[in-house]
Design a protein around this motif. Structure first.
Motif, mmCIF file in Angstrom:
data_model
loop_
_atom_site.group_PDB
_atom_site.id
_atom_site.type_symbol
_atom_site.label_atom_id
_atom_site.label_comp_id
_atom_site.label_asym_id
_atom_site.label_seq_id
_atom_site.Cartn_x
_atom_site.Cartn_y
_atom_site.Cartn_z
ATOM 1 N N GLY A 5 27.333 45.307 21.897
ATOM 2 C CA GLY A 5 27.703 46.532 21.184
ATOM 3 C C GLY A 5 28.602 47.427 22.019
ATOM 4 N N ASP A 6 28.305 47.535 23.312
ATOM 5 C CA ASP A 6 29.159 48.321 24.214
ATOM 6 C C ASP A 6 30.554 47.722 24.288
ATOM 7 N N LEU A 7 30.627 46.393 24.343
ATOM 8 C CA LEU A 7 31.915 45.715 24.416
ATOM 9 C C LEU A 7 32.721 45.931 23.133
ATOM 10 N N LEU A 11 36.343 47.774 22.884
ATOM 11 C CA LEU A 11 37.515 47.129 22.296
ATOM 12 C C LEU A 11 38.072 47.914 21.113
ATOM 13 N N SER A 12 37.216 48.448 20.262
ATOM 14 C CA SER A 12 37.711 49.206 19.105
ATOM 15 C C SER A 12 38.363 50.512 19.544
#
Length: 105
Positions: A5-7, A11-12
């Protein structure tokens, strides 16, 4: 430790900063088009837009495009044929410009 989720969030966030915002608040829709409006106001197809972009002197405004039409420079642009001329004619007519006496069609 970072999670998936952090990744995804990272990225978003990076993508939003790198890509232009499609719903730009400065790009307001307006009812009355003038010769000072950018060509994007005409909503031309990608094919016609790209052809104009690579013209000898690419028009940036509707006024510059109208000047190209009046001086017969538009017909000299590579990849601008009858179909493209008809599209430009239709777009200009739809935005309120009188192009009846031009050689677009």
């Amino acid at each position: 430790m970072q999670t998936v989720g952090d990744l995804v969030t990272l990225l978003s966030t990076a993508a939003r900063k790198a890509l232009p915002d499609i719903t730009d608040p400065d790009d307001k829709q307006h009812d009355r088009h003038t010769e000072a409006c950018p060509l994007s106001c005409l909503h031309l197809s990608v094919r016609v837009t790209n052809a104009l972009k690579y013209a000898h002197t690419p028009p940036r405004t509707i006024g510059a495009l109208l000047h190209m039409i009046r001086t017969d420079q538009l017909t000299e642009v590579r990849n601008i044929g009858r179909r493209s001329l008809a599209e430009v004619h239709q777009a200009l007519t739809a935005t309120g410009f009188d192009v009846r006496h031009t050689n677009l069609i």
